[in-house]
Write a protein that holds these residues in place. Structure first.
Motif, PDB file in Angstrom:
ATOM      1  N   SER A 197       6.507  16.411   4.188  1.00  0.00           N
ATOM      2  CA  SER A 197       6.107  17.150   3.030  1.00  0.00           C
ATOM      3  C   SER A 197       5.521  16.686   1.914  1.00  0.00           C
ATOM      4  CB  SER A 197       7.551  18.040   2.526  1.00  0.00           C
ATOM      5  OG  SER A 197       8.462  17.267   2.103  1.00  0.00           O
ATOM      6  N   TYR A 256       4.013  17.198  -2.327  1.00  0.00           N
ATOM      7  CA  TYR A 256       4.426  18.014  -3.656  1.00  0.00           C
ATOM      8  C   TYR A 256       3.247  17.979  -4.591  1.00  0.00           C
ATOM      9  CZ  TYR A 256       9.195  19.012  -2.150  1.00  0.00           C
ATOM     10  OH  TYR A 256      10.361  19.321  -1.615  1.00  0.00           O
ATOM     11  N   THR A 257       3.092  18.895  -5.213  1.00  0.00           N
ATOM     12  CA  THR A 257       1.969  18.913  -6.318  1.00  0.00           C
ATOM     13  C   THR A 257       2.280  17.979  -7.432  1.00  0.00           C
ATOM     14  OG1 THR A 257       2.812  21.018  -7.355  1.00  0.00           O
ATOM     15  CG2 THR A 257       1.125  21.341  -5.712  1.00  0.00           C
ATOM     16  N   LYS A 258       3.519  17.590  -7.592  1.00  0.00           N
ATOM     17  CA  LYS A 258       3.714  16.628  -8.750  1.00  0.00           C
ATOM     18  C   LYS A 258       4.542  15.582  -8.192  1.00  0.00           C
ATOM     19  CE  LYS A 258       1.859  19.063 -12.278  1.00  0.00           C
ATOM     20  NZ  LYS A 258       0.727  18.615 -13.086  1.00  0.00           N
ATOM     21  N   THR A 281      11.540  17.323  -9.244  1.00  0.00           N
ATOM     22  CA  THR A 281      10.021  17.332  -9.369  1.00  0.00           C
ATOM     23  C   THR A 281       9.668  18.392 -10.141  1.00  0.00           C
ATOM     24  OG1 THR A 281       7.974  17.369  -8.175  1.00  0.00           O
ATOM     25  CG2 THR A 281       9.759  18.601  -7.385  1.00  0.00           C
ATOM     26  N   GLU A 282       8.741  18.333 -10.864  1.00  0.00           N
ATOM     27  CA  GLU A 282       8.058  19.711 -11.612  1.00  0.00           C
ATOM     28  C   GLU A 282       7.109  20.279 -10.742  1.00  0.00           C
ATOM     29  OE1 GLU A 282       6.196  17.998 -15.096  1.00  0.00           O
ATOM     30  OE2 GLU A 282       8.055  18.053 -16.131  1.00  0.00           O
ATOM     31  N   GLY A 283       6.928  19.767  -9.413  1.00  0.00           N
ATOM     32  CA  GLY A 283       5.790  20.591  -8.573  1.00  0.00           C
ATOM     33  C   GLY A 283       6.254  21.523  -7.578  1.00  0.00           C
ATOM     34  N   GLU A 284       5.474  21.956  -6.726  1.00  0.00           N
ATOM     35  CA  GLU A 284       5.803  22.754  -5.755  1.00  0.00           C
ATOM     36  C   GLU A 284       5.395  22.091  -4.265  1.00  0.00           C
ATOM     37  OE1 GLU A 284       7.243  25.634  -6.292  1.00  0.00           O
ATOM     38  OE2 GLU A 284       6.958  25.575  -8.191  1.00  0.00           O
ATOM     39  N   MET A 285       6.033  22.498  -3.349  1.00  0.00           N
ATOM     40  CA  MET A 285       5.710  21.917  -1.994  1.00  0.00           C
ATOM     41  C   MET A 285       4.439  22.395  -1.623  1.00  0.00           C
ATOM     42  SD  MET A 285       7.459  22.239   1.499  1.00  0.00           S
ATOM     43  CE  MET A 285       9.405  21.497   1.176  1.00  0.00           C
ATOM     44  N   LYS A 320      12.661  20.938 -11.405  1.00  0.00           N
ATOM     45  CA  LYS A 320      13.756  21.404 -10.174  1.00  0.00           C
ATOM     46  C   LYS A 320      14.586  20.353  -9.650  1.00  0.00           C
ATOM     47  CE  LYS A 320      10.378  23.451  -8.408  1.00  0.00           C
ATOM     48  NZ  LYS A 320       9.454  24.416  -7.498  1.00  0.00           N
TER      49      LYS A 320
END
Length: 391
Positions: A13, A15-17, A52-56, A2
């Motif tokens: 903040s 992120y998971t990735k 990033t491919e992760g989520e906040m 994304k």
């Protein structure tokens, strides 16, 4: 993957990735808070989005709640590696490296104000530099890639360029006197910058046409300092004056092309470009060695002699010696040996195993990826994001 508009990034903040700027340039790893200065740098660089491919992560999530895969829960703490310079057995080499930078900084200070310089002091630096390269090659490259020294920009850049130029030159197996000349020229290639107006050197925005022309005179100024003031031979001055000439003839100051450019200057040009990419600059973060190597490979015979590039890649590898890499099983390792015929499968030394156990440098298992077929490198990591040196 994304895209996140920079204007929507929230300071603090996580992120998971990992979050990336363009290609493989890491902004922050998983579970590390975005800082105000991170956002300010992106804005100053004119970057509109990050990826990033992760989520906040939810507000209030702590780094030690983020597991190796990026999930939240009772996972192991985010790994922190000891600085390469702090590792037992490495301090002596690090002191030598920083001492050489300090000594060259003092010499450059004298050159800048036109004071008399003892040439023997420069020759001593070169002698010590050659010795540490021969004895601690992998370690000294690791210091360059990790950005262990934070200041003394010109002196540090000159020492690093001399180290890299030496490594490339050794690949060509030239006579010792030629090696000494190339290393000397690499050490002095940018001394002309010391005589440029301070307001141009300190300018953070783009240069005007006249300012750019002024900067492009520095190779000739470097030549005059090397040959007329320090009395080094013409062969050294030639390399110094031509280190910004490009293979396709579009360089400066004389628009020389191909083999019109001195062979030593062609070597210094590659070393200088790589060093500039892996070093922190006021206007951008440093690149990881892998990305810098990819950029060199994409040159397409424009700036650099293809044979010099081949020698550099053969010496350093696609993942340069000293690079920190992530394996497909989640382990993290440092590249210790490269092979020209299999550049994606070097020898590595484990720093963090797949279970999250952290090893001091040189104490983890050594793995040959050529024989361990189930393991492979997924990507390179920025050493600064995994050390105590992170701000």
């Amino acid at each position: 993957m994304k895209q996140i508009p920079v204007q929507l990034l929230q300071v603090g903040s996580m992120y998971t990735k990992p979050v990336y700027v363009e290609d493989n340039n890491l902004l922050v790893p998983a579970g590390i808070a975005i800082r105000k200065k991170d956002v300010e740098r992106l804005v100053s660089w004119g970057i509109d989005t990050v990826r990033t491919e992760g989520e906040m992560l939810p507000p209030g999530t702590k780094p030690d709640q983020v597991g190796p895969g990026g999930g939240v829960g009772n996972a192991a703490k985010l790994p922190v590696l000891p600085s390469l310079a702090e590792a037992p057995g490495n301090q002596g080499t690090y002191r030598t490296y920083t001492d050489l930078i300090e000594k060259l900084k003092g010499i450059f200070k004298d050159i800048a104000i036109g004071s008399s310089v003892e040439v023997h002091a420069i020759d001593v630096i070169i002698s010590r530099l050659l010795q540490v390269i021969r004895e601690k090659r992998e370690l000294i490259i690791g210091y360059i890639l990790a950005g262990e020294v934070k200041h003394h920009d010109l002196a540090k850049s000159s020492i690093n360029t001399a180290i890299l130029s030496c490594l490339i030159t050794m690949e060509f197996k030239v006579p010792n006197h030629k090696l000494l000349q190339i290393v000397t020229a690499a050490l002095l290639h940018d001394v002309g910058m010391l005589r440029l107006p301070r307001e141009i050197l300190d300018k953070r925005g783009g240069l005007s046409g006249p300012e750019r022309q002024c900067v492009q005179t520095h190779p000739l100024m470097s030549y005059r300092i090397a040959c007329k003031e320090l009395l080094y031979p013409e062969a050294v001055g030639l390399m110094v004056s031509q280190h910004h000439e490009y293979w396709d003839g579009t360089g400066y100051p004389r628009q020389l092309a191909g083999t019109q450019i001195d062979s030593g200057a062609r070597i210094i040009s590659v070393a200088d470009a790589f060093e500039a990419m892996v070093s922190q600059k006021p206007y951008r973060n440093s690149m990881i060695g892998y990305q810098a190597m990819k950029n060199l490979l994409a040159d397409n015979s424009r700036r650099f002699d293809p044979n010099v590039l081949k020698a550099f890649i053969k010496t350093m590898g696609i993942y340069p010696i000293g690079s920190i890499v992530l394996l497909n099983n989640g382990a993290i390792a440092r590249v210790t040996e490269v092979r020209n015929e299999t550049p994606l499968r070097p020898k590595i030394n484990l720093l963090i195993n797949k279970s999250g156990k952290v090893y001091p440098p040189n104490e983890g298992e050594t793995i040959d990826l050529l024989t361990e077929k189930t393991l492979f490198i997924t990507r390179a990591l920025d050493p600064k994001d995994l050390t105590k040196a992170r701000e």
